[in-house]
Design a protein around this motif. Structure first.
Motif, PDB file in Angstrom:
ATOM      1  N   VAL A 110       0.849  -1.187   0.000  1.00 58.22           N
ATOM      2  CA  VAL A 110       0.000   0.000   0.000  1.00 58.22           C
ATOM      3  C   VAL A 110       0.885   1.236   0.000  1.00 58.22           C
ATOM      4  O   VAL A 110       1.763   1.377   0.862  1.00 58.22           O
ATOM      5  CB  VAL A 110      -0.939   0.039   1.232  1.00 58.22           C
ATOM      6  CG1 VAL A 110      -1.788   1.302   1.217  1.00 58.22           C
ATOM      7  CG2 VAL A 110      -1.816  -1.201   1.272  1.00 58.22           C
ATOM      8  N   LEU A 111       0.656   2.134  -0.967  1.00 57.54           N
ATOM      9  CA  LEU A 111       1.431   3.360  -1.080  1.00 57.54           C
ATOM     10  C   LEU A 111       0.473   4.510  -1.352  1.00 57.54           C
ATOM     11  O   LEU A 111      -0.198   4.548  -2.382  1.00 57.54           O
ATOM     12  CB  LEU A 111       2.450   3.238  -2.216  1.00 57.54           C
ATOM     13  CG  LEU A 111       3.351   4.442  -2.473  1.00 57.54           C
ATOM     14  CD1 LEU A 111       4.198   4.744  -1.247  1.00 57.54           C
ATOM     15  CD2 LEU A 111       4.238   4.190  -3.692  1.00 57.54           C
ATOM     16  N   VAL A 112       0.399   5.460  -0.410  1.00 53.30           N
ATOM     17  CA  VAL A 112      -0.527   6.590  -0.533  1.00 53.30           C
ATOM     18  C   VAL A 112       0.271   7.885  -0.411  1.00 53.30           C
ATOM     19  O   VAL A 112       0.812   8.196   0.660  1.00 53.30           O
ATOM     20  CB  VAL A 112      -1.635   6.537   0.537  1.00 53.30           C
ATOM     21  CG1 VAL A 112      -2.627   7.681   0.322  1.00 53.30           C
ATOM     22  CG2 VAL A 112      -2.357   5.199   0.491  1.00 53.30           C
ATOM     23  N   LEU A 113       0.337   8.639  -1.525  1.00 55.43           N
ATOM     24  CA  LEU A 113       1.074   9.900  -1.571  1.00 55.43           C
ATOM     25  C   LEU A 113       0.150  11.057  -1.933  1.00 55.43           C
ATOM     26  O   LEU A 113       0.611  12.121  -2.358  1.00 55.43           O
ATOM     27  CB  LEU A 113       2.211   9.814  -2.600  1.00 55.43           C
ATOM     28  CG  LEU A 113       3.176   8.629  -2.498  1.00 55.43           C
ATOM     29  CD1 LEU A 113       4.228   8.711  -3.580  1.00 55.43           C
ATOM     30  CD2 LEU A 113       3.826   8.577  -1.127  1.00 55.43           C
ATOM     31  N   ALA A 114      -1.134  10.900  -1.769  1.00 59.15           N
ATOM     32  CA  ALA A 114      -2.126  11.872  -2.225  1.00 59.15           C
ATOM     33  C   ALA A 114      -2.038  13.198  -1.475  1.00 59.15           C
ATOM     34  O   ALA A 114      -1.507  13.274  -0.368  1.00 59.15           O
ATOM     35  CB  ALA A 114      -3.531  11.284  -2.061  1.00 59.15           C
ATOM     36  N   ASN A 115      -2.588  14.242  -2.122  1.00 62.67           N
ATOM     37  CA  ASN A 115      -2.755  15.552  -1.484  1.00 62.67           C
ATOM     38  C   ASN A 115      -1.444  16.126  -0.965  1.00 62.67           C
ATOM     39  O   ASN A 115      -1.342  16.556   0.183  1.00 62.67           O
ATOM     40  CB  ASN A 115      -3.786  15.472  -0.351  1.00 62.67           C
ATOM     41  CG  ASN A 115      -5.157  15.061  -0.848  1.00 62.67           C
ATOM     42  OD1 ASN A 115      -5.668  15.601  -1.831  1.00 62.67           O
ATOM     43  ND2 ASN A 115      -5.757  14.089  -0.182  1.00 62.67           N
ATOM     44  N   ASN A 116      -0.454  16.119  -1.834  1.00 63.46           N
ATOM     45  CA  ASN A 116       0.809  16.785  -1.566  1.00 63.46           C
ATOM     46  C   ASN A 116       1.086  17.767  -2.706  1.00 63.46           C
ATOM     47  O   ASN A 116       0.145  18.207  -3.384  1.00 63.46           O
ATOM     48  CB  ASN A 116       1.930  15.750  -1.424  1.00 63.46           C
ATOM     49  CG  ASN A 116       1.950  15.095  -0.056  1.00 63.46           C
ATOM     50  OD1 ASN A 116       2.297  15.716   0.936  1.00 63.46           O
ATOM     51  ND2 ASN A 116       1.570  13.814   0.005  1.00 63.46           N
ATOM     52  N   LEU A 117       2.336  18.100  -2.918  1.00 64.18           N
ATOM     53  CA  LEU A 117       2.724  19.041  -3.978  1.00 64.18           C
ATOM     54  C   LEU A 117       3.717  18.382  -4.928  1.00 64.18           C
ATOM     55  O   LEU A 117       4.582  19.041  -5.505  1.00 64.18           O
ATOM     56  CB  LEU A 117       3.342  20.298  -3.357  1.00 64.18           C
ATOM     57  CG  LEU A 117       2.470  21.040  -2.328  1.00 64.18           C
ATOM     58  CD1 LEU A 117       3.294  22.117  -1.616  1.00 64.18           C
ATOM     59  CD2 LEU A 117       1.256  21.664  -2.994  1.00 64.18           C
ATOM     60  N   LEU A 118       3.587  17.082  -5.108  1.00 73.28           N
ATOM     61  CA  LEU A 118       4.522  16.326  -5.937  1.00 73.28           C
ATOM     62  C   LEU A 118       4.375  16.713  -7.403  1.00 73.28           C
ATOM     63  O   LEU A 118       3.270  16.999  -7.883  1.00 73.28           O
ATOM     64  CB  LEU A 118       4.288  14.834  -5.754  1.00 73.28           C
ATOM     65  CG  LEU A 118       4.447  14.324  -4.314  1.00 73.28           C
ATOM     66  CD1 LEU A 118       4.028  12.871  -4.211  1.00 73.28           C
ATOM     67  CD2 LEU A 118       5.886  14.505  -3.834  1.00 73.28           C
ATOM     68  N   SER A 119       5.481  16.706  -8.134  1.00 74.55           N
ATOM     69  CA  SER A 119       5.472  17.119  -9.531  1.00 74.55           C
ATOM     70  C   SER A 119       6.281  16.139 -10.375  1.00 74.55           C
ATOM     71  O   SER A 119       6.886  15.200  -9.866  1.00 74.55           O
ATOM     72  CB  SER A 119       6.042  18.534  -9.671  1.00 74.55           C
ATOM     73  OG  SER A 119       7.364  18.583  -9.154  1.00 74.55           O
ATOM     74  N   GLY A 120       6.286  16.397 -11.687  1.00 73.29           N
ATOM     75  CA  GLY A 120       7.035  15.534 -12.594  1.00 73.29           C
ATOM     76  C   GLY A 120       6.237  14.310 -13.010  1.00 73.29           C
ATOM     77  O   GLY A 120       5.069  14.152 -12.652  1.00 73.29           O
ATOM     78  N   ALA A 121       6.875  13.450 -13.768  1.00 71.95           N
ATOM     79  CA  ALA A 121       6.213  12.270 -14.319  1.00 71.95           C
ATOM     80  C   ALA A 121       6.302  11.087 -13.365  1.00 71.95           C
ATOM     81  O   ALA A 121       7.157  11.038 -12.483  1.00 71.95           O
ATOM     82  CB  ALA A 121       6.840  11.909 -15.661  1.00 71.95           C
TER      83      ALA A 121
END
Length: 373
Positions: free
Chosen positions: A182-193
């Motif tokens: 399980v990997l949850v990185l939602a609702n941040n400011l991540l950018s790029g591909a």
């Protein structure tokens, strides 16, 4: 008289907990009122059990203060006094400050939940030094900066929740090294591909949620290697290009959400034929066509248009070029709309002196609109 402790481990735990109690500034439920005396194992939220390295001795093996609404800070040296902890839960409190390097001393912790607090600073690298850490939950805090590549190198880590922080920058290229389910990185400011290595997580990954960041570029076809994934959420980013047909190779997929991006082209019919798919949301993109088998299961919405279960109608029907760098010359064919309502289209050309107004009123018929401007 002086306090008498069952063993040295419990005496050390007492020292650490008393130091922590002194730093708690708000305790509306009176949780720490019980934190007095030598009976550390009787403190509310503190759990004792046999020591891993000496089953004949009792020690503090767990702290669970979830939803206690405590406010304060954590003593820098608290981990020195609680080295036998295997579980540390602080969900939904008001603790603040940074996570110090001393947290690496919690060498036996398996589950660490610091979510829904007010912790700040860069990603706490010390937590990645805990050798057997399986579950790490840092969501709903104020952590910032880039996610370190080391977070995906830790083989023991099975669940990583980093959503709702201020993490920025690209997702590290070694994402595929992660063995998390399980990997949850939602609702941040991540950018790029999305890193091309994402397909290498196929053996372990079950859920990946990346919604509401600033991700761009195209969906790498290697994503089809994620054959154990049941939930894939890429919604509300700036992902462009076409939805790869290889998504249809994700045979375990139940929830697929790509809404709110810049995807274009047709939706591959093979995706809608996935055997376990229950919710496919693709609204607010530049899709211009759906395969018949995608339409078969559509349900009518209140507006008289159609929507796949759980989705909203695509509301941006434009002639655009595929912006995917791997397909720079692909042209999107003229828009075709299967209309069930009145359609009004206005196009304003700003670089000429003329204004073109097109109004098309249709009933249940096929309408093709082509604008050359």
């Amino acid at each position: 008289g002086p306090l008498v402790f069952e063993n040295e481990r419990l005496r050390r735990a007492y020292v650490g907990l008393q130091a922590w109690k002194a730093r708690i500034l708000s305790d509306p439920w009176g949780i720490t009122a019980t934190w007095a005396g030598a009976d550390v194992c009787g403190y509310t939220g503190v759990f004792c059990g046999p020591a891993v390295d000496d089953p004949c001795e009792r020690t503090v093996v767990g702290i669970d203060l979830n939803h206690a609404d405590l406010a304060g800070t954590l003593p820098t040296h608290l981990p020195h006094h609680l080295t036998d902890l295997t579980l540390f839960h602080l969900n939904s409190n008001r603790f603040c400050g940074e996570i110090s390097a001393n947290w690496a001393r919690l060498i036996r912790v398996v589950e660490l939940d610091l979510s829904n607090n007010r912790f700040v600073g860069a990603f706490p690298l010390a937590l990645l030094d805990i050798p057997g850490l399986v579950y790490l939950d840092l969501r709903f805090n104020e952590f910032e900066g880039e996610i370190p590549a080391r977070a995906f190198e830790k083989e023991s880590l099975d669940a990583l929740f980093l959503n709702n922080n201020r993490f920025s920058g690209p997702i590290p290229g070694n994402l595929g090294e992660s063995r998390a389910s399980v990997l949850v990185l939602a609702n941040n400011l991540l950018s790029g591909a999305l890193p091309p290595s994402i397909g290498e997580m196929g053996a372990s990954l079950n859920e990946i949620v990346l919604l509401n960041n600033n991700l761009s570029g195209c969906v790498n076809p290697d994503i089809g290697q994620l054959r154990e994934v049941t939930v894939l959420d890429l919604s509300f980013n700036r992902i462009s290009g076409k939805l790869p047909e290889t998504v249809a190779e994700m045979v375990s997929l139940r929830e697929l959400d790509v809404a709110g991006n810049e995807l274009s082209g047709e939706i591959p019919p093979e995706i809608c034929a996935l055997p376990s798919l229950r919710n496919f949301t693709y609204a607010h993109n530049f899709f211009f066509g759906e395969a018949p088998n995608c339409l078969d299961d559509l349900q009518a919405s209140d507006e008289g248009t159609t929507a796949y279960p759980g989705a909203h109608p695509n509301d941006h029907f434009l002639n655009v070029h595929d912006t995917c760098p791997t397909n720079p010359s692909v042209n999107i064919p003229p828009l075709t709309i299967k209309a069930k309502v009145k359609v009004k289209v206005k196009v304003k050309v700003t670089n000429t002196i003329s204004i073109i107004m097109v109004m098309v009123i249709t009933t249940l018929c096929m309408v093709t609109l082509t604008f050359d401007i």
